[in-house]
Scaffold this motif. Structure first.
Motif, mmCIF file in Angstrom:
data_model
loop_
_atom_site.group_PDB
_atom_site.id
_atom_site.type_symbol
_atom_site.label_atom_id
_atom_site.label_comp_id
_atom_site.label_asym_id
_atom_site.label_seq_id
_atom_site.Cartn_x
_atom_site.Cartn_y
_atom_site.Cartn_z
ATOM 1 N N GLY A 172 37.051 43.414 39.729
ATOM 2 C CA GLY A 172 37.310 43.925 41.075
ATOM 3 C C GLY A 172 38.168 45.007 41.346
ATOM 4 O O GLY A 172 38.276 45.745 42.399
ATOM 5 N N SER A 173 38.787 45.239 40.041
ATOM 6 C CA SER A 173 39.874 46.337 40.045
ATOM 7 C C SER A 173 38.824 47.757 39.590
ATOM 8 O O SER A 173 38.262 47.505 38.471
ATOM 9 C CB SER A 173 40.774 46.162 39.100
ATOM 10 O OG SER A 173 41.566 47.442 38.740
ATOM 11 N N GLU A 174 38.734 48.678 40.382
ATOM 12 C CA GLU A 174 38.171 49.681 40.059
ATOM 13 C C GLU A 174 38.679 50.673 38.830
ATOM 14 O O GLU A 174 37.823 50.950 38.064
ATOM 15 C CB GLU A 174 37.953 50.818 41.317
ATOM 16 C CG GLU A 174 37.080 50.176 42.205
ATOM 17 C CD GLU A 174 36.958 51.093 43.530
ATOM 18 O OE1 GLU A 174 37.403 52.180 43.581
ATOM 19 O OE2 GLU A 174 36.225 50.760 44.328
ATOM 20 N N ASP A 186 43.966 45.181 31.521
ATOM 21 C CA ASP A 186 43.996 44.137 32.687
ATOM 22 C C ASP A 186 45.456 43.799 32.840
ATOM 23 O O ASP A 186 46.211 43.539 31.667
ATOM 24 C CB ASP A 186 43.151 43.051 32.718
ATOM 25 C CG ASP A 186 41.602 43.242 33.557
ATOM 26 O OD1 ASP A 186 41.658 44.452 33.984
ATOM 27 O OD2 ASP A 186 40.974 42.287 33.512
ATOM 28 N N THR A 187 45.866 43.761 34.166
ATOM 29 C CA THR A 187 47.004 43.000 34.398
ATOM 30 C C THR A 187 46.822 41.772 35.471
ATOM 31 O O THR A 187 45.941 41.657 35.656
ATOM 32 C CB THR A 187 47.991 44.304 35.152
ATOM 33 O OG1 THR A 187 47.387 44.547 36.284
ATOM 34 C CG2 THR A 187 48.264 45.372 34.151
ATOM 35 N N ALA A 188 47.926 41.313 35.639
ATOM 36 C CA ALA A 188 47.684 39.989 36.522
ATOM 37 C C ALA A 188 47.433 40.778 37.956
ATOM 38 O O ALA A 188 46.571 39.891 38.802
ATOM 39 C CB ALA A 188 49.100 39.230 36.657
ATOM 40 N N GLU A 189 47.839 41.941 38.317
ATOM 41 C CA GLU A 189 47.427 42.361 39.647
ATOM 42 C C GLU A 189 45.887 43.006 39.597
ATOM 43 O O GLU A 189 45.446 42.440 40.471
ATOM 44 C CB GLU A 189 48.171 43.579 39.637
ATOM 45 C CG GLU A 189 48.141 44.468 41.177
ATOM 46 C CD GLU A 189 49.213 45.618 41.180
ATOM 47 O OE1 GLU A 189 48.383 46.729 41.305
ATOM 48 O OE2 GLU A 189 50.100 45.376 41.361
ATOM 49 N N ASP A 190 45.389 43.310 38.178
ATOM 50 C CA ASP A 190 44.000 43.439 38.342
ATOM 51 C C ASP A 190 43.254 42.314 38.559
ATOM 52 O O ASP A 190 42.258 42.262 39.125
ATOM 53 C CB ASP A 190 43.565 44.016 37.057
ATOM 54 C CG ASP A 190 44.276 45.457 37.014
ATOM 55 O OD1 ASP A 190 44.093 46.323 37.853
ATOM 56 O OD2 ASP A 190 44.635 45.799 35.834
ATOM 57 N N PHE A 191 43.678 41.068 38.050
ATOM 58 C CA PHE A 191 42.957 39.815 37.986
ATOM 59 C C PHE A 191 42.919 39.377 39.348
ATOM 60 O O PHE A 191 41.971 38.880 40.005
ATOM 61 C CB PHE A 191 43.655 38.849 37.043
ATOM 62 C CG PHE A 191 43.090 37.470 37.282
ATOM 63 C CD1 PHE A 191 41.703 37.107 36.740
ATOM 64 C CD2 PHE A 191 43.714 36.313 37.697
ATOM 65 C CE1 PHE A 191 41.153 35.984 36.724
ATOM 66 C CE2 PHE A 191 43.147 35.181 38.101
ATOM 67 C CZ PHE A 191 41.571 34.950 37.390
ATOM 68 N N LEU A 192 44.152 39.572 40.231
ATOM 69 C CA LEU A 192 44.281 39.284 41.702
ATOM 70 C C LEU A 192 43.417 40.308 42.469
ATOM 71 O O LEU A 192 42.559 39.808 43.437
ATOM 72 C CB LEU A 192 45.663 39.278 42.062
ATOM 73 C CG LEU A 192 46.439 38.310 41.489
ATOM 74 C CD1 LEU A 192 47.811 38.489 41.903
ATOM 75 C CD2 LEU A 192 46.257 36.741 41.779
ATOM 76 N N ARG A 193 43.208 41.260 41.996
ATOM 77 C CA ARG A 193 42.159 42.224 42.744
ATOM 78 C C ARG A 193 40.850 41.787 42.668
ATOM 79 O O ARG A 193 39.876 41.906 43.597
ATOM 80 C CB ARG A 193 42.244 43.789 42.351
ATOM 81 C CG ARG A 193 43.156 44.433 42.904
ATOM 82 C CD ARG A 193 43.101 46.034 42.507
ATOM 83 N NE ARG A 193 44.013 46.613 42.976
ATOM 84 C CZ ARG A 193 45.088 47.129 42.170
ATOM 85 N NH1 ARG A 193 45.208 47.113 40.958
ATOM 86 N NH2 ARG A 193 46.191 47.870 42.718
#
Length: 142
Positions: free
Chosen positions: A17-19, A60-67
């Motif tokens: 979901g992270s562009e 990927d980061t945790a933030e990308d996963f949350l996105r």
């Protein structure tokens, strides 16, 4: 989901979901807005679809996963379609595995035997299985 005469469906793999993550990891790039437009067209034409997302993509980061969680929940809410989450586990000798320092991946397998036994997985943050359970819990798919 929508009903069609042949009960067929289109499988779409945005992966993330992270562009930013999608731009890095897909062979071709499209924005979330472009994907959403395509899904709206499918809905209008009564074409079933299913989406696949992945965790543990290079960079990927945790933030990308949350996105990804937020985006997947949005799609699930708007379209009532099937959403899947899989964890990318690189094979030994794959470019991701061999260049783990460049991709920022932390490999739990240090040899082919541990890879085959499945004792260790990628552990960039938490375990792959925990991320998958969290993803499904957030979407209400337990």
């Amino acid at each position: 989901p929508y009903t069609t005469l042949f009960r067929s469906r289109i499988i779409i793999s945005p992966e993330s979901g992270s562009e930013k993550s999608r731009r890095i990891n897909k062979g071709f790039y499209y924005t979330n807005a472009q994907l959403e437009h395509s899904l709206d067209v499918c809905k209008e034409l009564k074409i079933n679809f299913e989406l696949f997302f992945a965790s543990c993509l290079p960079g990927d980061t945790a933030e990308d996963f949350l996105r990804t969680l937020v985006f997947a929940r949005k799609i699930k809410t708007l379209h009532n379609c099937k959403i899947n989450m899989e964890t990318i586990i690189p094979d030994p000798c794959s470019p991701i595995y061999l260049n783990d320092k460049q991709t920022g991946m932390i490999m739990g397998n240090n040899d082919f035997g541990s890879f085959l036994s499945g004792k260790n997985n990628i552990s960039a943050w938490e375990t792959a299985e925990k991320r998958k359970k969290y993803f499904y819990a957030k979407l209400g798919l337990n």
